[in-house]
Design a protein around this motif. Structure first.
Motif, PDB file in Angstrom:
ATOM      1  N   ARG A   5       0.825  -1.212   0.000  1.00 27.02           N
ATOM      2  CA  ARG A   5       0.000   0.000   0.000  1.00 27.02           C
ATOM      3  C   ARG A   5       0.857   1.259   0.000  1.00 27.02           C
ATOM      4  O   ARG A   5       1.841   1.350   0.723  1.00 27.02           O
ATOM      5  CB  ARG A   5      -0.908  -0.004   1.234  1.00 27.02           C
ATOM      6  N   ALA A   6       0.443   2.225  -0.839  1.00 26.99           N
ATOM      7  CA  ALA A   6       1.132   3.508  -0.890  1.00 26.99           C
ATOM      8  C   ALA A   6       0.090   4.613  -1.002  1.00 26.99           C
ATOM      9  O   ALA A   6      -1.107   4.336  -1.152  1.00 26.99           O
ATOM     10  CB  ALA A   6       2.101   3.546  -2.058  1.00 26.99           C
ATOM     11  N   PRO A  19      -2.793   9.374  -8.106  1.00 29.69           N
ATOM     12  CA  PRO A  19      -3.508   8.085  -8.031  1.00 29.69           C
ATOM     13  C   PRO A  19      -3.804   7.500  -9.416  1.00 29.69           C
ATOM     14  O   PRO A  19      -3.777   6.279  -9.588  1.00 29.69           O
ATOM     15  CB  PRO A  19      -4.801   8.454  -7.287  1.00 29.69           C
ATOM     16  N   LYS A  20      -4.052   8.352 -10.394  1.00 32.65           N
ATOM     17  CA  LYS A  20      -4.310   7.857 -11.759  1.00 32.65           C
ATOM     18  C   LYS A  20      -3.041   7.253 -12.358  1.00 32.65           C
ATOM     19  O   LYS A  20      -3.082   6.228 -13.032  1.00 32.65           O
ATOM     20  CB  LYS A  20      -4.808   8.992 -12.655  1.00 32.65           C
ATOM     21  N   TYR A  35      -2.872   2.539  -4.161  1.00 34.35           N
ATOM     22  CA  TYR A  35      -2.285   3.878  -4.038  1.00 34.35           C
ATOM     23  C   TYR A  35      -3.435   4.848  -3.854  1.00 34.35           C
ATOM     24  O   TYR A  35      -4.258   5.022  -4.749  1.00 34.35           O
ATOM     25  CB  TYR A  35      -1.486   4.216  -5.300  1.00 34.35           C
ATOM     26  N   GLN A  36      -3.530   5.445  -2.680  1.00 32.98           N
ATOM     27  CA  GLN A  36      -4.683   6.286  -2.408  1.00 32.98           C
ATOM     28  C   GLN A  36      -4.286   7.703  -2.013  1.00 32.98           C
ATOM     29  O   GLN A  36      -3.189   7.934  -1.492  1.00 32.98           O
ATOM     30  CB  GLN A  36      -5.541   5.670  -1.304  1.00 32.98           C
ATOM     31  N   SER A  50       4.351   9.719  11.637  1.00 35.80           N
ATOM     32  CA  SER A  50       4.830   8.725  12.600  1.00 35.80           C
ATOM     33  C   SER A  50       3.932   7.490  12.670  1.00 35.80           C
ATOM     34  O   SER A  50       4.331   6.470  13.227  1.00 35.80           O
ATOM     35  CB  SER A  50       5.043   9.348  13.986  1.00 35.80           C
ATOM     36  N   SER A  51       2.723   7.574  12.066  1.00 33.94           N
ATOM     37  CA  SER A  51       1.833   6.400  12.123  1.00 33.94           C
ATOM     38  C   SER A  51       1.858   5.560  10.841  1.00 33.94           C
ATOM     39  O   SER A  51       1.122   4.586  10.714  1.00 33.94           O
ATOM     40  CB  SER A  51       0.399   6.864  12.382  1.00 33.94           C
ATOM     41  N   LEU A  52       2.720   5.935   9.882  1.00 38.60           N
ATOM     42  CA  LEU A  52       2.719   5.240   8.581  1.00 38.60           C
ATOM     43  C   LEU A  52       2.967   3.748   8.703  1.00 38.60           C
ATOM     44  O   LEU A  52       2.276   2.933   8.094  1.00 38.60           O
ATOM     45  CB  LEU A  52       3.816   5.820   7.668  1.00 38.60           C
ATOM     46  N   GLY A  53       3.989   3.413   9.484  1.00 37.26           N
ATOM     47  CA  GLY A  53       4.391   2.009   9.625  1.00 37.26           C
ATOM     48  C   GLY A  53       3.254   1.176  10.201  1.00 37.26           C
ATOM     49  O   GLY A  53       2.904   0.123   9.660  1.00 37.26           O
ATOM     50  N   GLU A  54       2.631   1.664  11.258  1.00 37.32           N
ATOM     51  CA  GLU A  54       1.564   0.868  11.896  1.00 37.32           C
ATOM     52  C   GLU A  54       0.332   0.734  11.009  1.00 37.32           C
ATOM     53  O   GLU A  54      -0.468  -0.177  11.201  1.00 37.32           O
ATOM     54  CB  GLU A  54       1.216   1.426  13.288  1.00 37.32           C
ATOM     55  N   HIS A  55       0.173   1.651  10.036  1.00 37.52           N
ATOM     56  CA  HIS A  55      -0.940   1.510   9.098  1.00 37.52           C
ATOM     57  C   HIS A  55      -0.588   0.622   7.899  1.00 37.52           C
ATOM     58  O   HIS A  55      -1.395   0.462   6.987  1.00 37.52           O
ATOM     59  CB  HIS A  55      -1.405   2.887   8.608  1.00 37.52           C
ATOM     60  N   GLY A  56       0.599   0.109   7.901  1.00 34.75           N
ATOM     61  CA  GLY A  56       0.972  -0.864   6.869  1.00 34.75           C
ATOM     62  C   GLY A  56       1.390  -0.265   5.531  1.00 34.75           C
ATOM     63  O   GLY A  56       1.431  -0.973   4.531  1.00 34.75           O
ATOM     64  N   TYR A  57       1.694   1.023   5.507  1.00 32.28           N
ATOM     65  CA  TYR A  57       2.122   1.618   4.242  1.00 32.28           C
ATOM     66  C   TYR A  57       3.582   1.273   3.930  1.00 32.28           C
ATOM     67  O   TYR A  57       4.436   1.274   4.799  1.00 32.28           O
ATOM     68  CB  TYR A  57       1.970   3.144   4.292  1.00 32.28           C
TER      69      TYR A  57
END
Ligand code: ATR
Length: 277
Positions: A5-6, A19-20, A35-36, A50-57
């Motif tokens: 996910r990105a 996104p396109k 990709y959103q 700081s929350s990117l990692g925990e959201h799985g990105y």
């Protein structure tokens, strides 16, 4: 949920064409990824980062107004980001957040595609001294252009960039532009002027030598007044859409593991999108 996910984040972000572009490549290569676009207000950006990692990105892109905050907020930066002073691409290496800047790469790759040999064409004149100008100057220096002339309405900002980039990068006020063009091989517009017919800084392509190349990083409209004037003068022109397409390549490769191609079909898709909006 997609495997990899990105995202692209900005404020606002609804207008973003990223996104396109990435969606096209994900479909094209059959990659299980997403990709959103994520709208993040400036006050929330540090927490988002700081929350990117925990959201799985796996990573993402950063656009206006967050490029400087991303620069300040990452653990490591690549050389281009250090030089440009802004981050537009994020990724993880061994769990650590990295920030890079692919705008200069995109600028150079666009000229490579449409005006091969451009870097050997002689002195470059760069109109503007903002964030976009920094990315362009970085790319010009990397490609070995030794005479880079920044022309800006506000001379002090051009001087600041000249000091930052060092020898070979000079600063000039708007009045000097005519004589600076006389022996230039490349003219780059990094400002929004011309879009609104503003004459506070105007570069007349008629002053350029016959071999000069003219490019604009503005891509709406695709043919800016500057490019139209240069084409009428018989000069080689390159529009700015390719910079947008090519700057997306390194991020996609990092997150999804495949170097994507900027194809005529991708370009047509984004051109169609520009035309309806
Ligand atoms: P960006 O990150 O897109 O480069 P920026 O940092 O706001 O945006 O920089 C905008 C650039 O466009 C600057 O070089 C600005 O000139 P000043 O430094 O004198 O402000 C230039 N610019 C914007 N509007 C302009 C206008 N009407 N005439 C001339 N230059 C203009």
């Amino acid at each position: 949920m997609a495997d990899k996910r990105a995202f692209v984040t900005g404020h606002p972000i609804a207008h973003s064409r990223s996104p396109k572009i990435h969606g096209y490549w994900l479909r094209q290569y059959g990659i299980d990824g997403s990709y959103q676009a994520i709208d993040v207000a400036p006050a929330d950006f540090a927490a988002f980062l700081s929350s990117l990692g925990e959201h799985g990105y796996h990573g993402g892109n950063v656009t206006i107004p967050h490029k400087e905050a991303a620069f300040a907020g990452v653990a490591h930066r690549d050389h281009a980001a250090e030089e440009i002073g802004a981050v537009n691409t994020l990724w993880f290496e061994d769990g650590v957040l990295w920030g890079g800047n692919t705008d200069g790469y995109g600028f150079a790759a666009n000229l490579d595609e449409h005006a091969a040999g451009w870097a050997a064409n002689g002195p470059a004149v760069v109109l503007g001294a903002g964030g976009a100008s920094r990315a362009v100057i970085h790319a010009l220096k990397e490609r070995g252009i030794r005479d880079i002339r920044i022309v800006n309405r506000t001379l002090a900002r051009a001087e600041e960039l000249s000091r930052h980039f060092g020898p070979g990068v000079s600063a000039h006020g708007a009045a000097a532009v005519g004589e600076l063009l006389a022996d230039a091989g490349l003219l780059v517009n990094t400002t929004a002027l011309g879009m609104h017919g503003d004459a506070t800084l105007s570069a007349d392509p008629a002053r350029l030598p016959d071999h000069a190349i003219v490019t604009d990083i503005v891509y709406v409209p695709l043919e800016t007044p500057l490019l139209a004037a240069a084409r009428a003068r018989g000069l080689k022109t390159v529009d700015g859409l390719g910079m947008l397409l090519h700057q997306a390549v390194p991020g996609f490769e990092r997150w999804f593991g495949r170097k994507p191609e900027v194809t005529p079909e991708l370009r047509r898709m984004i051109v169609a999108d520009i035309e309806v909006h």
